[in-house]
Scaffold this motif. Structure first.
Motif, short mmCIF file in Angstrom:
data_model
loop_
_atom_site.label_atom_id
_atom_site.label_comp_id
_atom_site.label_asym_id
_atom_site.label_seq_id
_atom_site.Cartn_x
_atom_site.Cartn_y
_atom_site.Cartn_z
N ALA A 184 0.83 13.01 24.22
CA ALA A 184 1.76 13.49 23.05
C ALA A 184 1.10 14.59 22.23
N ASP A 185 2.15 15.32 21.55
CA ASP A 185 1.50 16.13 20.71
C ASP A 185 1.55 15.77 19.00
N ILE A 186 0.53 15.81 18.57
CA ILE A 186 0.30 14.98 17.08
C ILE A 186 0.67 16.34 16.23
N GLY A 187 1.68 16.21 15.17
CA GLY A 187 1.93 17.23 14.28
C GLY A 187 1.83 16.72 12.71
N GLN A 188 2.10 15.20 12.60
CA GLN A 188 1.88 14.75 11.39
C GLN A 188 1.25 13.49 11.45
N MET A 189 0.95 12.86 10.21
CA MET A 189 0.08 11.59 10.09
C MET A 189 0.66 10.78 8.73
N ILE A 190 0.38 9.64 8.84
CA ILE A 190 0.69 8.71 7.63
C ILE A 190 -0.44 8.39 6.84
N MET A 191 -0.78 8.91 5.68
CA MET A 191 -1.78 8.54 4.95
C MET A 191 -1.66 7.11 3.96
N VAL A 192 -2.60 6.29 4.11
CA VAL A 192 -2.28 5.10 3.46
C VAL A 192 -3.25 4.60 2.50
N PHE A 198 0.89 -1.10 -0.08
CA PHE A 198 -0.04 -0.02 -0.18
C PHE A 198 0.88 1.13 -0.03
N PRO A 199 0.60 2.03 -0.77
CA PRO A 199 1.25 3.29 -0.94
C PRO A 199 1.06 4.33 0.40
N THR A 200 2.01 4.85 0.82
CA THR A 200 2.03 5.97 1.97
C THR A 200 2.60 7.27 1.57
N SER A 201 2.04 8.05 2.55
CA SER A 201 2.41 9.56 2.42
C SER A 201 2.34 10.12 3.78
N LEU A 202 3.58 10.78 4.06
CA LEU A 202 3.75 11.50 5.49
C LEU A 202 3.19 12.70 5.24
N LEU A 203 2.12 13.27 5.97
CA LEU A 203 1.59 14.72 5.77
C LEU A 203 1.57 15.24 6.97
N ASP A 204 1.71 16.65 7.15
CA ASP A 204 1.70 17.52 8.29
C ASP A 204 0.24 17.72 8.50
N LEU A 205 -0.11 17.88 9.66
CA LEU A 205 -1.50 18.38 9.91
C LEU A 205 -1.65 19.84 10.08
N PRO A 206 -2.82 20.40 9.75
CA PRO A 206 -2.80 21.97 9.93
C PRO A 206 -2.71 22.45 11.18
N ALA A 207 -3.12 21.74 12.40
CA ALA A 207 -2.90 22.34 13.59
C ALA A 207 -2.22 21.20 14.34
#
Length: 92
Positions: free
Chosen positions: A38-46, A12-21
């Protein structure tokens, strides 16, 4: 900022993306007190197809949010001072 997630024989292709907040995550041990974990600032889109996002920031944020940055930094409407004063007098 792209990659692949492999489960058994499936890729599955993935992409690391920054969250707007920044999103804070909390955990509870006794169902009454919350502890910040934790403070979450990024997510992995699969995804299922070979299309990987070209953007660096996911504009909607996490699933409950829709257009988070646009709504958060929404410009306040311009108020006419005369209209506000007439309305105030009419209500009193």
């Amino acid at each position: 900022r792209g990659g692949a997630l492999v489960i058994s024989n499936d890729r599955f292709p993935t992409s690391l993306l920054d969250l707007p907040a920044i999103v804070e995550s909390f955990k509870t041990y006794d169902d009454s007190a919350l502890v910040k974990t934790a403070d979450i600032g990024q997510m992995i889109m699969v995804g299922e197809s070979d299309i990987v996002a070209d953007v660096m920031e996911y504009r909607h944020g996490l699933p409950p949010l829709r257009d988070a940055r646009k709504r958060r930094f929404l410009r306040e409407p311009d108020l006419n001072v005369l209209t506000c004063s007439r309305l105030r007098k009419a209500l009193l």
